[in-house]
Design an enzyme around this catalytic site. Structure first.
Site, PDB file in Angstrom:
ATOM      1  N   HIS A 149      43.461  53.035  39.511  1.00 19.41           N
ATOM      2  CA  HIS A 149      42.362  52.050  39.577  1.00 19.41           C
ATOM      3  C   HIS A 149      41.960  51.898  41.038  1.00 19.41           C
ATOM      4  O   HIS A 149      42.531  51.095  41.775  1.00 19.41           O
ATOM      5  CB  HIS A 149      42.834  50.718  38.968  1.00 19.41           C
ATOM      6  CG  HIS A 149      41.758  49.679  38.873  1.00 19.41           C
ATOM      7  ND1 HIS A 149      41.825  48.626  37.979  1.00 19.41           N
ATOM      8  CD2 HIS A 149      40.595  49.506  39.551  1.00 19.41           C
ATOM      9  CE1 HIS A 149      40.746  47.863  38.119  1.00 19.41           C
ATOM     10  NE2 HIS A 149      39.993  48.372  39.076  1.00 19.41           N
ATOM     11  N   ASP A 205      42.445  48.896  43.722  1.00 21.19           N
ATOM     12  CA  ASP A 205      41.085  48.451  43.387  1.00 21.19           C
ATOM     13  C   ASP A 205      40.090  48.788  44.509  1.00 21.19           C
ATOM     14  O   ASP A 205      39.439  49.819  44.455  1.00 21.19           O
ATOM     15  CB  ASP A 205      41.082  46.950  43.057  1.00 21.19           C
ATOM     16  CG  ASP A 205      39.958  46.539  42.115  1.00 21.19           C
ATOM     17  OD1 ASP A 205      39.239  47.417  41.617  1.00 21.19           O
ATOM     18  OD2 ASP A 205      39.804  45.319  41.869  1.00 21.19           O
ATOM     19  N   ASP A 206      39.970  47.918  45.504  1.00 19.02           N
ATOM     20  CA  ASP A 206      39.044  48.120  46.635  1.00 19.02           C
ATOM     21  C   ASP A 206      39.787  47.796  47.924  1.00 19.02           C
ATOM     22  O   ASP A 206      39.543  46.765  48.564  1.00 19.02           O
ATOM     23  CB  ASP A 206      37.835  47.194  46.484  1.00 19.02           C
ATOM     24  CG  ASP A 206      37.112  47.409  45.164  1.00 19.02           C
ATOM     25  OD1 ASP A 206      36.386  48.411  45.060  1.00 19.02           O
ATOM     26  OD2 ASP A 206      37.307  46.600  44.239  1.00 19.02           O
ATOM     27  N   GLU A 246      39.554  40.800  33.433  1.00 14.90           N
ATOM     28  CA  GLU A 246      39.767  40.465  34.852  1.00 14.90           C
ATOM     29  C   GLU A 246      39.312  39.012  35.011  1.00 14.90           C
ATOM     30  O   GLU A 246      40.124  38.110  35.193  1.00 14.90           O
ATOM     31  CB  GLU A 246      38.956  41.404  35.761  1.00 14.90           C
ATOM     32  CG  GLU A 246      39.078  41.095  37.255  1.00 14.90           C
ATOM     33  CD  GLU A 246      38.132  41.954  38.121  1.00 14.90           C
ATOM     34  OE1 GLU A 246      37.161  42.532  37.597  1.00 14.90           O
ATOM     35  OE2 GLU A 246      38.374  42.015  39.349  1.00 14.90           O
ATOM     36  N   HIS A 300      38.285  52.205  43.368  1.00 11.19           N
ATOM     37  CA  HIS A 300      36.842  52.467  43.502  1.00 11.19           C
ATOM     38  C   HIS A 300      36.639  53.126  44.863  1.00 11.19           C
ATOM     39  O   HIS A 300      36.934  52.504  45.893  1.00 11.19           O
ATOM     40  CB  HIS A 300      36.054  51.157  43.433  1.00 11.19           C
ATOM     41  CG  HIS A 300      36.277  50.401  42.163  1.00 11.19           C
ATOM     42  ND1 HIS A 300      35.420  50.476  41.094  1.00 11.19           N
ATOM     43  CD2 HIS A 300      37.275  49.563  41.790  1.00 11.19           C
ATOM     44  CE1 HIS A 300      35.874  49.709  40.118  1.00 11.19           C
ATOM     45  NE2 HIS A 300      37.005  49.143  40.504  1.00 11.19           N
ATOM     46  N   HIS A 346      36.938  48.160  32.665  1.00 12.23           N
ATOM     47  CA  HIS A 346      37.413  46.895  33.222  1.00 12.23           C
ATOM     48  C   HIS A 346      37.246  45.845  32.117  1.00 12.23           C
ATOM     49  O   HIS A 346      36.158  45.718  31.528  1.00 12.23           O
ATOM     50  CB  HIS A 346      36.570  46.457  34.410  1.00 12.23           C
ATOM     51  CG  HIS A 346      36.844  47.198  35.688  1.00 12.23           C
ATOM     52  ND1 HIS A 346      36.819  48.554  35.786  1.00 12.23           N
ATOM     53  CD2 HIS A 346      37.150  46.733  36.927  1.00 12.23           C
ATOM     54  CE1 HIS A 346      37.099  48.903  37.040  1.00 12.23           C
ATOM     55  NE2 HIS A 346      37.305  47.818  37.756  1.00 12.23           N
TER      56      HIS A 346
END
Ligand code: ADE
Ligand code: ZN
Length: 334
Positions: free
Chosen positions: A12, A273-274, A195, A14, A192
């Site tokens: 996961h 994630d980011d 969340e 991005h 997703h």
């Protein structure tokens, strides 16, 4: 053994979320793109978020500096080098083509740049990869379908489709036909869900989009029947602890429900994630979560194993990676 030495898979991530402030400044200069920050420090200071949307506004604006095939290569290569330092052996990377095609950047420029770097990642760093195209759920299903059309000639380089961006108000059901078409074309799928959105969105992602994994999924604990199903079917959850704290899904890491998810028998994985926006790559997510929740060696081993089991790798590759995880934990206790 150090957490850093555990062989890892990241599921996961991005790629646009790995744009570090230094590279953002560099690309803004290189491409003559105006950004609302004067320095790297100013960019870092802007990274205070109150929820998912407050992050997405800044994240989409930052992506404007990405213009050329070389930019997407540089972005992806920088992530892979960082991942190698955390002993990441396999990555399944999201990209958001609509963030770029909406700005007039050609789909192939984005895909070619990312793909070139992924190939270099395998030959130079030994990191294998899969690419997952995410549809932006705040845009229409028609726009997602048009994006899928652009991806159809590239089933050799794009493995799966996913669904990201503003969750609440954009349920998986909005994209049923798009995912039907994607599956017919041979793509696997993830989404997703859970969340910020309710557990019902997780159920929809499973029943209507037929996803192989749920990205985040932390709100599943609000629905006991859903938890039972996720455990029974061993549907992986790609959990992102530092992201969840930064976006205020949990107030602190100590309050994160990851240990409860593990205790319930769910197939939980740890991801970043980011990372450029949330204060840590996968290694840091492991380290800080271990500390905050006092995870023991067995729990860490399960998390590492789950990531390989939940990957889209062939069974024999998974077995090889699981043997490496086992060897790392047997070498010296964590
Ligand atoms: N896009 C990038 N990061 C995301 C997240 N955490 N949730 C939804 N969409 C995203
Ligand atoms: Zn995400």
């Amino acid at each position: 053994m150090q957490i850093q030495d555990i062989p890892k898979a990241e599921l996961h991530l991005h790629i646009e979320g790995t744009l570090e402030p230094e590279l953002m400044m560099q690309l803004a200069k290189r491409n003559g793109v105006a950004i609302p920050y004067k320095s790297v420090d100013e960019i870092r200071k802007a990274y205070e978020f109150s929820d998912l949307q407050s992050f997405l506004d800044i994240y989409y604006a930052g992506a404007a500096v990405l213009q050329t095939r070389q930019d997407f290569y540089d972005l992806t290569w920088a992530y892979l080098e960082r991942a190698a330092a955390d002993n990441v052996r396999h990555v399944e990377i999201f990209f958001d083509p609509q963030t770029h095609t909406e700005r007039g950047i050609a789909f192939d420029v984005v895909l070619d740049g990312i793909h070139d770097a992924l190939e270099a990642g395998e030959s130079k760093l030994g990191i294998t990869s899969r690419l997952i195209l995410c549809f932006l759920r705040h845009l229409s299903a028609d726009e997602a379908m048009a994006t899928l059309e652009l991806a159809l000639p590239h089933t050799d380089r794009i493995h799966a489709v996913g669904l990201d961006s503003s969750e609440v108000g954009h349920p998986p059901s909005k994209f049923t036909e798009v995912f039907d078409r994607a599956r017919d074309a041979g793509f696997l799928s993830v989404a997703h869900a859970g969340e910020e959105g309710p557990p019902e969105y997780i159920v929809e992602a499973l029943d209507l989009l037929h996803v192989r994994r749920i990205d985040h999924g932390v709100r599943c604990l609000e629905d006991a029947a859903l938890v039972e199903r996720l455990v029974r079917e061993q549907i992986p959850l790609t959990v992102c602890p530092l992201s969840n704290v930064k976006l205020r899904v949990f107030d602190t890491l100590a309050e994160h429900n990851l240990a409860k998810l593990l205790d319930a028998g769910l197939c939980v994985t740890i991801n970043s994630d980011d990372p450029a926006y949330f204060g840590g790559y996968i290694g840091e997510n492991f380290v800080q979560t271990q500390k905050a929740l006092a995870l023991n060696a067995q729990q860490l081993k399960t998390l590492a194993e789950n990531a390989f089991k939940a990957s889209f790798l062939p069974a024999d590759d998974i077995e090889r990676h699981l043997a490496d995880v086992d060897a790392a934990f047997n070498a010296t206790p964590a």
